[in-house]
Design an enzyme around this catalytic site. Sequence first.
Site, mmCIF file in Angstrom:
data_model
loop_
_atom_site.group_PDB
_atom_site.id
_atom_site.type_symbol
_atom_site.label_atom_id
_atom_site.label_comp_id
_atom_site.label_asym_id
_atom_site.label_seq_id
_atom_site.Cartn_x
_atom_site.Cartn_y
_atom_site.Cartn_z
ATOM 1 N N LYS A 118 61.686 20.640 44.021
ATOM 2 C CA LYS A 118 61.859 21.154 42.789
ATOM 3 C C LYS A 118 62.901 22.563 42.349
ATOM 4 C CE LYS A 118 58.018 18.669 40.375
ATOM 5 N NZ LYS A 118 56.919 18.624 39.265
ATOM 6 N N LYS A 200 61.216 8.330 47.185
ATOM 7 C CA LYS A 200 60.057 7.511 46.083
ATOM 8 C C LYS A 200 60.395 7.721 44.699
ATOM 9 C CE LYS A 200 57.177 11.867 44.672
ATOM 10 N NZ LYS A 200 57.099 12.812 43.936
ATOM 11 N N LYS A 203 59.407 10.469 38.262
ATOM 12 C CA LYS A 203 60.402 10.421 37.517
ATOM 13 C C LYS A 203 61.060 11.167 37.032
ATOM 14 C CE LYS A 203 54.839 11.119 35.214
ATOM 15 N NZ LYS A 203 54.227 11.633 35.809
HETATM 16 P P1 TYM Z 1 52.754 12.697 38.797
HETATM 17 O O1 TYM Z 1 52.239 13.080 37.234
HETATM 18 O O2 TYM Z 1 53.719 12.912 39.237
HETATM 19 O O3 TYM Z 1 51.850 11.622 39.407
HETATM 20 C C1 TYM Z 1 50.685 11.191 39.010
HETATM 21 C C2 TYM Z 1 50.411 9.470 40.299
HETATM 22 O O4 TYM Z 1 51.046 8.926 40.413
HETATM 23 C C3 TYM Z 1 50.672 8.999 41.806
HETATM 24 N N1 TYM Z 1 52.643 9.068 42.005
HETATM 25 C C4 TYM Z 1 53.257 7.802 43.482
HETATM 26 N N2 TYM Z 1 52.947 6.785 43.668
HETATM 27 C C5 TYM Z 1 53.191 5.997 44.570
HETATM 28 N N3 TYM Z 1 54.243 5.478 44.862
HETATM 29 C C6 TYM Z 1 55.206 7.228 44.424
HETATM 30 N N4 TYM Z 1 56.419 6.875 43.920
HETATM 31 C C7 TYM Z 1 54.459 7.818 42.895
HETATM 32 N N5 TYM Z 1 54.711 8.645 41.938
HETATM 33 C C8 TYM Z 1 53.561 9.481 42.086
HETATM 34 C C9 TYM Z 1 51.139 10.318 42.201
HETATM 35 O O5 TYM Z 1 51.217 10.171 43.569
HETATM 36 C C10 TYM Z 1 49.892 10.590 41.376
HETATM 37 O O6 TYM Z 1 48.922 10.179 42.044
HETATM 38 N N6 TYM Z 1 50.486 17.234 40.591
HETATM 39 C C11 TYM Z 1 50.305 16.098 40.248
HETATM 40 C C12 TYM Z 1 49.254 15.469 39.095
HETATM 41 C C13 TYM Z 1 47.935 16.749 38.786
HETATM 42 C C14 TYM Z 1 46.494 15.751 39.428
HETATM 43 C C15 TYM Z 1 45.927 16.680 39.313
HETATM 44 C C16 TYM Z 1 46.525 15.071 40.083
HETATM 45 C C17 TYM Z 1 48.018 18.068 38.292
HETATM 46 N N7 TYM Z 1 46.604 17.866 38.284
HETATM 47 C C18 TYM Z 1 44.548 16.749 39.497
HETATM 48 C C19 TYM Z 1 45.502 14.552 40.549
HETATM 49 C C20 TYM Z 1 44.042 15.385 40.660
HETATM 50 C C21 TYM Z 1 51.429 15.066 39.989
HETATM 51 O O7 TYM Z 1 52.198 15.458 39.722
HETATM 52 O O8 TYM Z 1 51.216 13.978 39.854
#
Ligand code: TYM
Length: 336
Positions: A118, A200, A203
């Site tokens: 990022k 991957k 968003k």
């Molecule tokens: P975020 O918002 O990017 O994504 C949310 C969840 O979706 C999963 N994910 C994917 N799984 C499969 N294929 C993909 N292309 C894909 N893109 C995203 C992510 O692995 C995630 O499980 N840092 C985290 C959010 C967070 C969090 C937490 C998660 C903040 N605090 C505490 C667990 C526990 C994030 O940015 O996820």
Amino acid sequence: MPDDSTAPKRILSGAQPTGQLHLGNYLGAVRNWVSEQRQYDSYFCVVDLHALTVPQEAAELRAATRRTAALYLACGIDPERSTVFVQSHVPAHTELTWLFNCLTPINWLERMIQFKEKAIKLGEEVGIGLFDYPVLQAADILLYEPHLVPVGEDQRQHLELTRDIARRFNDRYGESLRVPEVLIRKEGARVMSLQDGNSKMSKSDPSDLSRLNLLDAPDKLRDKIKRAKSDAVMGLQFDPARPECTNLLTIYQLLSGESPEAVEARFADAGFGRFKPILADLVIEYLRPIRERYDAIAGESGYLEGILREGALRASKVAGLTLERIRARMGLLPPF
Ligand code: TYM
């Protein structure tokens, strides 16, 4: 650390309210939360403070926070079973982040791949929040003392850091934080971009054509699948040398519930021209009820607010107790 072995195990997870949830978020995370909530004491938050680590427009962040919470429910998170809340509504997350900041070596954060990726994209806009992001995530998690954290593959490194912070706290202040396990389901843990089978689905990809958003209209879904990158090989297979083909077949397999063998057998002689419309129909029909439930939730004035208010109350109780314990261990004087 609660040691009541008869109580159900706990899970916690979250997603950022940036843009819209897409099929990667769904297959890698939310769909698993829906099935896991039957078995576990479950906490699901919308991590709005994490979204602020990159520039956001205020009105859009508010809208995306509501949209993400409503989508959790539309996907099947049941607020009677699970606690659904907005991260910033529970101030213990930010307070614990400070306490953990004082415990976390800078070089642990310098190793974080997502930060490096990022930071390259953002150039001069890189704030301290982006660097500190994994510490906030550790606070999100450890406050609730979950046994398991269900996430997609891209979160593995952040989860390792969370475990390291918990261990360091326990080493320094005595065993008092549970070190959670990461729960990554093999299937769907890494859904790839429709435009590049080696990166991957995300968003933050500048091209909307790269992802299938859960709320995309049917025509849009069909168009994106039609324009998805493919290859010139006849016959479709799960083959690491054909990442785009593998990704589309994986999406088909996960949404249809068929085995990989059955899917391969069905499309062994097909080309993308025949397969893509079939995949589009499947995706559209799969997402239709989610979109309908979303519209109903978004249209019912006060419903979502009630769920989030109740969720914040429940989450605050649990988080507050953990924070109190941590504060005491670290030597902070209790308030008079
Ligand atoms: P975020 O918002 O990017 O994504 C949310 C969840 O979706 C999963 N994910 C994917 N799984 C499969 N294929 C993909 N292309 C894909 N893109 C995203 C992510 O692995 C995630 O499980 N840092 C985290 C959010 C967070 C969090 C937490 C998660 C903040 N605090 C505490 C667990 C526990 C994030 O940015 O996820």
